[in-house]
Design a protein around this motif. Structure first.
Motif, PDB file in Angstrom:
ATOM      1  N   ASN A   9       0.823  -1.214   0.000  1.00 18.48           N
ATOM      2  CA  ASN A   9       0.000   0.000   0.000  1.00 18.48           C
ATOM      3  C   ASN A   9       0.861   1.269   0.000  1.00 18.48           C
ATOM      4  O   ASN A   9       0.597   2.210   0.743  1.00 18.48           O
ATOM      5  CB  ASN A   9      -0.958   0.022   1.189  1.00 18.48           C
ATOM      6  N   LYS A  65      -4.426  -8.147   7.137  1.00 18.76           N
ATOM      7  CA  LYS A  65      -4.867  -7.329   6.007  1.00 18.76           C
ATOM      8  C   LYS A  65      -3.702  -7.032   5.073  1.00 18.76           C
ATOM      9  O   LYS A  65      -3.845  -7.068   3.844  1.00 18.76           O
ATOM     10  CB  LYS A  65      -5.505  -6.032   6.502  1.00 18.76           C
ATOM     11  N   GLU A  68      -3.006 -10.104   3.010  1.00 18.47           N
ATOM     12  CA  GLU A  68      -3.964 -10.238   1.909  1.00 18.47           C
ATOM     13  C   GLU A  68      -3.611  -9.291   0.762  1.00 18.47           C
ATOM     14  O   GLU A  68      -3.604  -9.696  -0.402  1.00 18.47           O
ATOM     15  CB  GLU A  68      -5.375  -9.941   2.403  1.00 18.47           C
ATOM     16  N   THR A  69      -3.313  -8.055   1.100  1.00 19.78           N
ATOM     17  CA  THR A  69      -2.961  -7.068   0.074  1.00 19.78           C
ATOM     18  C   THR A  69      -1.679  -7.472  -0.642  1.00 19.78           C
ATOM     19  O   THR A  69      -1.612  -7.441  -1.877  1.00 19.78           O
ATOM     20  CB  THR A  69      -2.782  -5.669   0.709  1.00 19.78           C
ATOM     21  N   TYR A  70      -0.664  -7.857   0.123  1.00 25.26           N
ATOM     22  CA  TYR A  70       0.610  -8.264  -0.476  1.00 25.26           C
ATOM     23  C   TYR A  70       0.410  -9.486  -1.375  1.00 25.26           C
ATOM     24  O   TYR A  70       0.994  -9.578  -2.457  1.00 25.26           O
ATOM     25  CB  TYR A  70       1.622  -8.564   0.625  1.00 25.26           C
ATOM     26  N   GLU A  72      -1.986 -10.294  -3.203  1.00 27.46           N
ATOM     27  CA  GLU A  72      -2.656 -10.039  -4.473  1.00 27.46           C
ATOM     28  C   GLU A  72      -1.682  -9.999  -5.648  1.00 27.46           C
ATOM     29  O   GLU A  72      -2.040 -10.356  -6.768  1.00 27.46           O
ATOM     30  CB  GLU A  72      -3.437  -8.726  -4.405  1.00 27.46           C
ATOM     31  N   ASN A  73      -0.454  -9.553  -5.397  1.00 29.62           N
ATOM     32  CA  ASN A  73       0.529  -9.422  -6.477  1.00 29.62           C
ATOM     33  C   ASN A  73       1.846 -10.142  -6.224  1.00 29.62           C
ATOM     34  O   ASN A  73       2.739 -10.104  -7.069  1.00 29.62           O
ATOM     35  CB  ASN A  73       0.829  -7.934  -6.718  1.00 29.62           C
TER      36      ASN A  73
END
Length: 111
Positions: A9, A65, A68-70, A72-73
């Protein structure tokens, strides 16, 4: 011990382990043998543990969280592998496994 830098992020995180991190994991009964028995539980704990040294503001919920964000890619498994390697390195150093120093004789005195 080594450090791992991640950007999640648009924020930089420096992940690492130290003695306090290992104690924190031990409080949750973490061991490599238990990792095999409870991989999901300990997967999350290892991820979270990496934030403890440099990012005290990251609580377990936020850590999940961020994972999860990390994820994604990127492959989160690579970060977990890093954590396992650091854990093993710490434990090997603690028990002096594979030391290049010559064996020291200890004088043991019976009480």
């Amino acid at each position: 011990m080594r450090k791992l830098k991640l950007k999640i992020n648009d924020k930089d995180y420096t992940l690492e382990m130290n003695r306090d991190t290992i104690k924190w994991l031990e409080n949750y009964d973490f061991s490599l043998e238990e990792f095999i028995k409870k991989p999901v539980t300990y997967y999350d704990l290892l991820w979270t543990s990496l934030f403890l040294v440099n990012h005290q503001d990251v609580n377990p919920n936020l850590a999940m969280k961020l994972m999860e964000t990390y994820g994604e890619n990127h492959k989160v498994a690579k970060v977990i592998n890093f954590a396992i390697e650091e854990y093993k390195t710490f434990m090997n150093a603690l028990s002096d496994i594979n030391s290049e120093k010559s064996d020291e004789e200890l004088e043991i005195i019976e009480a």
